[in-house]
Design an enzyme around this catalytic site. Structure first.
Site, PDB file in Angstrom:
ATOM      1  N   ASP A  64       0.804  -1.224   0.000  1.00  0.00           N
ATOM      2  CA  ASP A  64       0.000   0.000   0.000  1.00  0.00           C
ATOM      3  C   ASP A  64       0.837   1.274   0.000  1.00  0.00           C
ATOM      4  OD1 ASP A  64      -2.462  -1.272  -0.148  1.00  0.00           O
ATOM      5  OD2 ASP A  64      -2.532  -1.577   2.017  1.00  0.00           O
ATOM      6  N   ASP A  86      -5.816  -5.851  -5.243  1.00  0.00           N
ATOM      7  CA  ASP A  86      -5.745  -4.435  -4.853  1.00  0.00           C
ATOM      8  C   ASP A  86      -4.436  -3.793  -5.310  1.00  0.00           C
ATOM      9  OD1 ASP A  86      -6.959  -6.329  -3.150  1.00  0.00           O
ATOM     10  OD2 ASP A  86      -7.220  -4.912  -1.529  1.00  0.00           O
TER      11      ASP A  86
END
Ligand code: GLY
Length: 373
Positions: A90, A151
């Site tokens: 992330d 993701d």
């Protein structure tokens, strides 16, 4: 849509202006009883840049210098996160929407330096045997060494952009290799995505798809499907590889083709009878941004572009029902944007749902901020 969109954007900018006074240099994530400030975090979790990304968009719309001052106040927080050793895939979300977006906005070398440091940290997660970026866990932990997740397609723009900024191809090469592996292994034959996929981390051999978010291993987590649409569309925009365009188009066709009558997906497209039924509006907002990106893609035919643009606008129109942009009792913007929390259905606001709704409204009204390019 244009006038409605403008009104909605103005209401969101007004809400951000109130929220920024409440938030200081902390970050919203999920609301508690309608208010983000009851559940703030100090370091940004995986979502901090969706908040600062909204401030950046609001600054670009208004030119209000107070917003830029706020964004500079977050700079020590983003620097400290890297200095203290944070690592996760992330990093891509966090530093693309902060460091790269602000470098492009201001030209300030401090943001360029931060973007390069973050890209180096993300590149350290690249496994050269398997040609993929490890999703979760610290590098010294053996668990999860071979795991990728859908993701992560949205974390690749940091790498593409840092190659463009520095002229150094290693970041882009790793991102494109990861995208190719994701296309081959996370994408099933019916254009739905596994949430995660495992490789043997030492020899890179593919092992199989796994489940984490979403309802079950063979179900279709709607937010994962949306990450894939936008992520592959962006990998196409950065590389020109038509395989990525095709992957995004196929995932989008599934998403649009399986929407319920009100055009807002449940948190999973394949829920069995009796499973918790709840919307994930963030999936619709992310998919709308991906569809706008596809509508602009150089390889998209005129007819396909028009269909993508229309589908994106349809999603946005459906999301209006969930908007609290003008509701001062709520600090969030888009209701029902989590889906499921710790196994339980949840109606929460999320800062990523707010961000992608805002970005999609900007795209719908002709403001192409290209936050990921
Ligand atoms: N990237 C985590 C999520 O979508 O929940």
């Amino acid at each position: 849509m244009h006038t409605q969109g403008e009104q909605e954007i103005a209401a969101i900018v007004a809400k951000l202006t109130t929220n920024r006074r409440l938030f200081g240099t902390r970050f919203p994530h999920l609301d508690r009883e309608g208010r983000y400030e009851r559940g703030m975090n100090e370091d940004g979790s995986w979502t901090g840049s969706f908040w600062t990304g909204m401030l950046t968009i609001a600054y670009r719309i208004t030119g209000n210098p107070a917003l830029l001052d706020d964004l500079y106040r977050y700079l020590p927080v983003y620097r400290e996160r890297l200095r203290s050793g944070y690592t996760d895939h992330d990093l891509g979300f966090l530093y693309q929407l902060y460091a790269v977006a602000l470098y492009r906005t201001t030209g300030d070398a401090a943001f360029r330096e931060l973007a390069v440091q973050a890209a180096e940290r993300l590149l350290a997660r690249y496994n050269p045997h398997g040609k993929f970026i490890r999703a979760w866990g610290r590098l010294e932990d053996n668990d999860l060494r071979g795991k990728i997740i859908i993701d992560c397609m949205m974390n690749l723009p940091l790498l593409y952009n840092v190659s463009a900024i520095t002229g150094e191809p290693k970041y882009r090469e790793a991102a494109a290799a990861h995208a190719d592996n994701s296309r081959r292994h996370l994408l099933r034959a019916d254009a739905t995505a596994f949430h995660t996929f495992d490789f043997d981390p030492d020899i890179g051999a593919p092992l199989g798809g796994r489940w984490h978010d979403g309802y079950a291993e063979q179900s279709v987590w709607s937010r994962g499907q949306a990450w894939g649409i936008y992520g592959f569309a962006l990998s196409y925009a950065h590389t020109g590889d038509p395989a990525f365009l095709q992957a995004a188009e196929r995932m989008a066709a599934y998403f649009i083709g399986h929407l319920p009558a009100d055009r807002v997906p449940m948190w999973d497209f394949r829920l069995p009878d009796g499973a918790p039924r709840l919307k994930d509006t963030s999936a619709a907002a992310i998919a709308a941004c991906g569809l706008f990106e596809l509508a602009q893609a150089s390889g998209t035919t005129t007819a396909a572009a028009a269909a993508c643009d229309a589908a994106a606008r349809e999603l946005l129109a459906a999301l209006r029902e969930y908007s609290a942009a003008t509701d001062e009792t709520r600090s969030g913007v888009l209701a029902c944007s989590y889906g499921r929390l710790n196994g339980e259905p949840s109606h929460l606001y999320s800062i990523w749902g707010d961000y992608f709704y805002f970005e999609a409204l900007c795209r719908a009204t002709g403001r192409d901020w290209r936050m990921w390019l």
